[in-house]
Design a protein around this motif. Structure first.
Motif, PDB file in Angstrom:
ATOM      1  N   UNK A  94     -68.316  14.456  10.210  1.00 12.33           N
ATOM      2  CA  UNK A  94     -69.465  15.269   9.815  1.00 12.33           C
ATOM      3  C   UNK A  94     -69.425  15.498   8.309  1.00 12.33           C
ATOM      4  N   UNK A  95     -70.330  14.820   7.607  1.00 12.93           N
ATOM      5  CA  UNK A  95     -70.470  15.029   6.172  1.00 12.93           C
ATOM      6  C   UNK A  95     -71.819  15.670   5.858  1.00 12.93           C
ATOM      7  N   UNK A  96     -72.267  16.522   6.756  1.00 11.06           N
ATOM      8  CA  UNK A  96     -73.509  17.257   6.508  1.00 11.06           C
ATOM      9  C   UNK A  96     -73.267  18.331   5.459  1.00 11.06           C
ATOM     10  N   UNK A  97     -74.330  18.757   4.823  1.00 10.64           N
ATOM     11  CA  UNK A  97     -74.247  19.839   3.842  1.00 10.64           C
ATOM     12  C   UNK A  97     -73.580  21.067   4.451  1.00 10.64           C
ATOM     13  N   UNK A  98     -74.036  21.458   5.632  1.00 11.98           N
ATOM     14  CA  UNK A  98     -73.528  22.681   6.262  1.00 11.98           C
ATOM     15  C   UNK A  98     -72.032  22.589   6.534  1.00 11.98           C
ATOM     16  N   UNK A  99     -71.592  21.434   7.031  1.00 15.07           N
ATOM     17  CA  UNK A  99     -70.177  21.304   7.368  1.00 15.07           C
ATOM     18  C   UNK A  99     -69.301  21.321   6.118  1.00 15.07           C
ATOM     19  N   UNK A 100     -69.702  20.611   5.090  1.00 11.46           N
ATOM     20  CA  UNK A 100     -68.901  20.565   3.867  1.00 11.46           C
ATOM     21  C   UNK A 100     -68.758  21.956   3.257  1.00 11.46           C
ATOM     22  N   UNK A 101     -69.866  22.672   3.137  1.00 12.21           N
ATOM     23  CA  UNK A 101     -69.833  24.008   2.534  1.00 12.21           C
ATOM     24  C   UNK A 101     -68.962  24.951   3.358  1.00 12.21           C
ATOM     25  N   UNK A 102     -69.165  24.971   4.678  1.00 13.86           N
ATOM     26  CA  UNK A 102     -68.407  25.887   5.530  1.00 13.86           C
ATOM     27  C   UNK A 102     -66.919  25.546   5.507  1.00 13.86           C
ATOM     28  N   UNK A 103     -66.587  24.266   5.515  1.00 15.27           N
ATOM     29  CA  UNK A 103     -65.189  23.853   5.513  1.00 15.27           C
ATOM     30  C   UNK A 103     -64.489  24.261   4.220  1.00 15.27           C
ATOM     31  N   UNK A 104     -65.145  24.064   3.089  1.00 15.63           N
ATOM     32  CA  UNK A 104     -64.529  24.444   1.811  1.00 15.63           C
ATOM     33  C   UNK A 104     -64.303  25.949   1.750  1.00 15.63           C
ATOM     34  N   UNK A 105     -65.265  26.725   2.198  1.00 12.19           N
ATOM     35  CA  UNK A 105     -65.089  28.177   2.188  1.00 12.19           C
ATOM     36  C   UNK A 105     -63.893  28.586   3.043  1.00 12.19           C
ATOM     37  N   UNK A 106     -63.716  27.916   4.183  1.00 15.60           N
ATOM     38  CA  UNK A 106     -62.573  28.246   5.038  1.00 15.60           C
ATOM     39  C   UNK A 106     -61.263  27.770   4.414  1.00 15.60           C
ATOM     40  N   UNK A 107     -61.293  26.635   3.714  1.00 12.71           N
ATOM     41  CA  UNK A 107     -60.089  26.164   3.025  1.00 12.71           C
ATOM     42  C   UNK A 107     -59.671  27.130   1.919  1.00 12.71           C
TER      43      UNK A 107
END
Length: 310
Positions: A94-107
C-alpha cells in the motif's frame, strides 16, 4: 548519507534493527553501542519489523526507542531510516497517500523523534499512483517529518514511474545483495551468454548501472546470505569460505569483514545493512568498510561464490 558528530564514521555500514523485537533493553543497548563504537551512525527500521510480536507494527521501532532513551543531542548524532508500504491481513502493499502519512506518524511516535532522516517505500506496489506518493512526500517534507526519500526492492522502471510525479530526489534503493546473491552484478557480466544462469535478467534491467547514473545509493540487505541461509562457515560453500579465510588472514580481520569489503569495494559506493544483533559481529563486519581489495581478490571471491566469468 552525511554523518554528523563522529570522530571516525563508516558511512557505508548501516545497523539493521529488524531482529531486535525479542531482545532485552540491555541487548539492544549493547548492539547500539557496538555499532557506534565501530563508527556506524545509521540505523535501519521499517514499520513492518516486529509485526508478528505482541507489539504489532512498529514494534522494533518502539523497542529501539524504549531501550535507548536517546537525548535530543544523541538523536542528532545518528541517521534514522524507516520503510513503509507492506501490509498484512491480507498480505500486500500500500503506497497510498493515506497509508504513507499514517505510517510515518506512527513511526515518529514509536521512535520518539520529530523526523526521519530517510523514508523508503519498502516494496513496489502494483497499484501505486505516483501522484499519491508525491502528495505524501511533499506533505512530509514540508512538515519537516522526513528529510530524504528513497525506495527498496524497486526496478529502474518502477523508479522512473514514481519520478513522473515525485519531485524529491530518490536517494536510496535498498536491495538484496551478497557474494552468493548477486544478480545485479552478475547479469551485467554475463549478458547475452546462453548457457549461463547469471545471464538471466532478474534486476529489472541494469539496476546497478541505473543507480550509478542517477546518483542513487544502493543499500545491500542480507549481505551474508544466499538461498540456503548464511554462507559464512557454511559447508555448502567450501571454496568461498576458504578464500574468505585466506583474505581474512592476509588483512588481519574476520572473514565477515572480507564479505563486507566485497560490497563496499565496488565503485558504486554501496552501503551494507547488517542484520546481526551480536555486538562482536557488528564490529567485525564494520572492519571491512574500507578494506582495499584488489581487482583480482574481488573477482576471485566472485568466482569462489559460484559465479561464472566468460
Amino acid at each position: 548519507m552525511t554523518e554528523q558528530n563522529a570522530v571516525s564514521t563508516v558511512p557505508n555500514i548501516i545497523a539493521g534493527m529488524m531482529r531486535i523485537a525479542d531482545r532485552t533493553d540491555a541487548e539492544i543497548r549493547a548492539v547500539y553501542t557496538a555499532a557506534r563504537e565501530a563508527g556506524v551512525t545509521q540505523f535501519d527500521h521499517a514499520d513492518l519489523y516486529g509485526f508478528n510480536h505482541p507489539g504489532g507494527y512498529h514494534h522494533c521501532e518502539r523497542r529501539f526507542a524504549e531501550a535507548l532513551q536517546l537525548s535530543g543531542a544523541q538523536r542528532e548524532e545518528i541517521v534514522l531510516q524507516s520503510k513503509t508500504g507492506i501490509v498484512d491481513e491480507p498480505w500486500g502493499y500500500d503506497q497510498s497517500y493515506e497509508h504513507i502519512i499514517a505510517s510515518v506518524d506512527r513511526s515518529l511516535a514509536a521512535l520518539r523523534t520529530d523526523y526521519l532522516d530517510v523514508l523508503l517505500l519498502h516494496r513496489p506496489d502494483a497499484l501505486v499512483e505516483p501522484e499519491e506518493v508525491a502528495r505524501a512526500f511533499d506533505e512530509l517534507e514540508a512538515a519537516g517529518k522526513v528529510r530524504a526519500f528513497g525506495v527498496s526492492n524497486h526496478t529502474p522502471r518502477q523508479i522512473d514511474l514514481l519520478k513522473t510525479a515525485v519531485t524529491q530526489p530518490l536517494v536510496v534503493n535498498q536491495v538484496q545483495l551478497s557474494l552468493v546473491h548477486a544478480p545485479i552484478i552478475a547479469q551485467g557480466l554475463t549478458a547475452n551468454m546462453l548457457a549461463t544462469p547469471d545471464a538471466v535478467t532478474l534486476d529489472g534491467g541494469g539496476l546497478l548501472e541505473y543507480s550509478r547514473i542517477h546518483g542513487i545509493t544502493l543499500q545491500a540487505w542480507s549481505p551474508f546470505q544466499g538461498p540456503g541461509g548464511v554462507f559464512l562457515d557454511s559447508p555448502d560453500y567450501p571454496g568461498l569460505n576458504a578464500e574468505l579465510n585466506r583474505l581474512a588472514e592476509k588483512y588481519g580481520v574476520a572473514p565477515i569483514a572480507i564479505a563486507t569489503a566485497w560490497i563496499t569495494r565496488h565503485p558504486a559506493t554501496m552501503q551494507v545493512v547488517l542484520g546481526t544483533t551480536t555486538p562482536q559481529r557488528v564490529a567485525d563486519a564494520a572492519a571491512g568498510s574500507t578494506l582495499p581489495l584488489t581487482r583480482g581478490e574481488w573477482y576471485g571471491l566472485f568466482r569462489a561464490a559460484g559465479h561464472h566469468l566468460p
